[in-house]
Design a protein around this motif. Structure first.
Motif, mmCIF file in Angstrom:
data_model
loop_
_atom_site.group_PDB
_atom_site.id
_atom_site.type_symbol
_atom_site.label_atom_id
_atom_site.label_comp_id
_atom_site.label_asym_id
_atom_site.label_seq_id
_atom_site.Cartn_x
_atom_site.Cartn_y
_atom_site.Cartn_z
ATOM 1 N N CYS A 6 47.311 25.258 31.489
ATOM 2 C CA CYS A 6 47.480 26.717 31.564
ATOM 3 C C CYS A 6 46.793 27.189 32.842
ATOM 4 O O CYS A 6 45.634 26.843 33.070
ATOM 5 N N TRP A 8 45.427 29.795 33.545
ATOM 6 C CA TRP A 8 44.235 30.617 33.296
ATOM 7 C C TRP A 8 43.172 29.893 32.473
ATOM 8 O O TRP A 8 41.998 30.160 32.611
ATOM 9 N N CYS A 9 43.579 29.014 31.582
ATOM 10 C CA CYS A 9 42.622 28.392 30.649
ATOM 11 C C CYS A 9 42.377 26.918 30.936
ATOM 12 O O CYS A 9 41.498 26.315 30.311
ATOM 13 N N HIS A 59 51.158 30.476 26.437
ATOM 14 C CA HIS A 59 49.952 29.952 25.792
ATOM 15 C C HIS A 59 49.639 30.806 24.562
ATOM 16 O O HIS A 59 48.664 31.552 24.532
ATOM 17 N N CYS A 63 45.444 32.379 25.838
ATOM 18 C CA CYS A 63 45.434 33.654 26.556
ATOM 19 C C CYS A 63 46.722 34.451 26.355
ATOM 20 O O CYS A 63 46.820 35.590 26.784
#
Ligand SMILES: Cc1cc2nc3c(=O)[nH]c(=O)nc-3n(C[C@H](O)[C@H](O)[C@H](O)COP(=O)(O)OP(=O)(O)OC[C@H]3O[C@@H](n4cnc5c(N)ncnc54)[C@H](O)[C@@H]3O)c2cc1C
Ligand SMILES: [Zn+2]
Lengths: 83, 415
Positions: A6, A8-9, A59, A63
């Motif tokens: 991901c 962001w994660c 996701h 998120c």
């Protein structure tokens, strides 16, 4: 199970994601100009390559954001989506 | 006796009598009237009926791997015809009637066992869908019954029908004529029958391009050279999109991994087929004794013939919930195939947008049951250059006209 990165994660298990199919399928810019065949193409036909595929994931258990990535449909390995 | 007629069999004390060979491995000739791409069940059945029903024997079936090593070798062999829509009921019931006489017709054991299929209902939506489908099936001459939980328990005593589980069984549809067959015997039976009638079965022969003369296809480029063809009939299941791309058209298909698994050999405990869409597993017990389980596709597109393990985990959880006595069974083997899923979960059969090319694809997770039926109608379509009446509603044009045959929405669709 796939390990999906991901943006962001970071890398997470596939079970945290939902698949979104082919990336960059846009709603027709001039819908009234499409004939039935063009609508059929937009609604029903997606790329189905044996090889690299630009696709979307969301996701959901993280998120909850969508992102594009590229994955090889035979080896299932990921690489960064071309910008 | 001609070379292609049945040969005497060698005897052995340990194993049942078996012929030395069921078909020969010929060198490809330079031209055939019909070239079929893909020696799965569908390609082989098509070749058989082209020869048997239409006298068309100048036929080659080209296979990139070994004969029937694709989905035909990997499916869970559930055969049923209790589909909702008229068009589906017609083609699947046509297939089921052929299954009922197939062993005699092929002169080869296929172990077709009509042990019935239960499609379980676990919520009000399932109950309504099931009852509606039973009515639709009966109107179409398909055997179907609605069973209460007590009646379900009589058909399948080891099924947990207690009301205090998370997804209790609220009833089921039952099709007594449904069942299973031995997939490899089916393939070999069709292969032998086609071979005996003059068809060339050519393995290790991958089609990687097409040659055209104007609008018309004139042959295929293969790993074993160019082979000329009067007509080309695609029957490549999960790989059909790849071939269509080489021909310059796109199909509404997505190729997905579909997995299945077997347990070790167990005493016979299950003598019917049980399917549940809501908790999502289906299970039967093979003749030898292994439990055969499957469920849905892996979500992502994939040509890798393997999927993700959590999909197996989920179907095992569902199986143990429905059959508590399975909790001590062991998974012996899991595997995957590549299934070509269409937007309405119905197949695409008919003429392709290139002259001389025919398509048979989109059977997704449920094409084994159709094997003799699709072979029959596809052969007829190729022989006459127009769709067989049972194939007509399944033409590619339905995605343009909007006349979909939506078995996705109609549930009970998986397999
Ligand atoms: C795990 C699993 C469980 C299933 N369970 C059921 C079930 O219970 N009931 C049911 O009805 N259906 C089931 N199915 C679906 C069923 O297996 C398929 O719909 C059916 O087998 C497809 O037809 P086929 O047998 O011709 O396909 P395949 O056996 O896949 O044949 C296609 C052939 O084409 C060949 N090929 C591909 N590309 C080329 C090329 N370029 N050149 C030459 N050859 C090529 C492939 O190698 C392959 O052998 C299941 C499938 C899977 C994977
Ligand atoms: Zn995230």
């Amino acid at each position: 199970m796939l390990r999906i990165d991901c943006p962001w994660c970071g890398p997470r298990d596939e079970t945290e994601f939902r698949y979104g199919g082919q990336a960059d399928v846009f709603y027709p810019e001039d819908p009234s100009s499409l004939d039935d065949a063009a609508w059929a193409e937009y609604v029903f036909v997606r790329g189905n390559p044996k090889g690299w595929f630009a696709e979307r994931w969301v996701h959901v258990a993280g998120c909850r954001r969508w992102f594009n990535t590229e994955r090889h449909t035979v080896t299932y390995e990921f690489r960064e989506a071309a910008p | 006796m001609s070379e292609r007629s049945e040969r005497t069999v060698r005897r052995s004390d340990e194993t049942p009598e078996h012929p030395d060979f069921l078909w020969r491995d010929p060198e490809p000739r330079r031209h055939y009237d019909v070239v079929i791409v893909g020696a799965g069940g569908h390609g082989l059945a098509t070749a058989y009926y082209l020869a048997k029903n239409h006298g068309i024997t100048d036929v080659a079936v080209l296979e990139r791997g070994w004969l029937a090593g694709g989905n035909m070798a990997r499916n869970t062999t559930i055969i049923r015809s209790n589909y909702l829509w008229d068009e589906s009921a017609a083609i699947y019931e046509h297939a089921l009637k052929l299954w009922e006489g197939l062993e005699d017709d092929l002169g080869y054991p296929i172990r077709f066992s009509q042990r019935g299929v239960l499609n379980l209902a676990h919520n009000l939506g399932d109950v309504r869908e099931g009852r509606r489908r039973v009515n639709a099936n009966r109107l179409n001459g398909v055997d179907a019954e609605w069973l209460t939980p007590d009646e379900v328990k009589k058909v399948c005593p080891i099924l947990n029908t207690s009301p205090d589980v998370r997804y209790p069984v609220l009833g089921a549809t039952f099709q007594p004529r449904a069942g299973i067959a031995k997939h490899d015997y089916v393939a070999w039976g069709f292969a032998r029958g086609a071979y005996q009638r003059g068809v060339d079965l050519i393995q290790n022969c991958e089609v990687h391009g097409f040659r055209r003369d104007g609008e018309r296809v004139v042959g295929v480029e293969t790993s074993r050279g160019f082979i000329g063809a009067g007509a080309v009939a695609l029957s490549a299941a999960g790989h059909t999109s790849v071939l269509a791309e080489q021909l310059g058209f796109r199909l509404p298909l997505q190729s997905h991994p579909l997995q299945a698994l077997v347990s070790e050999l167990l005493e016979q405990v299950l003598d019917t087929v049980v399917m549940s869409n809501s908790v999502h597993v289906y299970v039967s017990q093979a003749h030898k004794g292994e439990l055969v389980l499957g469920a849905g596709i892996d979500a992502y597109n994939g040509y890798g013939q393997r999927g993700s393990f959590h999909v197996i985990e989920q179907q095992m959880a569902a199986a143990v919930e429905l059959f508590p006595i399975f909790s001590r069974a062991h998974v012996l083997r899991t595997w995957g195939g590549i299934v070509d899923v269409s937007p309405d979960a119905s197949p695409i059969i008919g003429r392709a947008p290139v002259d001389g090319v025919y398509v048979n694809c989109g059977w997704g997770t449920g094409g084994f049951k159709a094997t003799p039926g699709v072979g029959w109608v596809y052969a007829d379509t190729i022989a006459h250059g127009r769709p067989h009446p049972l194939a007509e509603p399944f033409a590619l044009e339905r995605f343009v006209t909007g006349a979909l045959i939506d078995e996705h929405g109609a549930a009970a669709v998986a397999h």
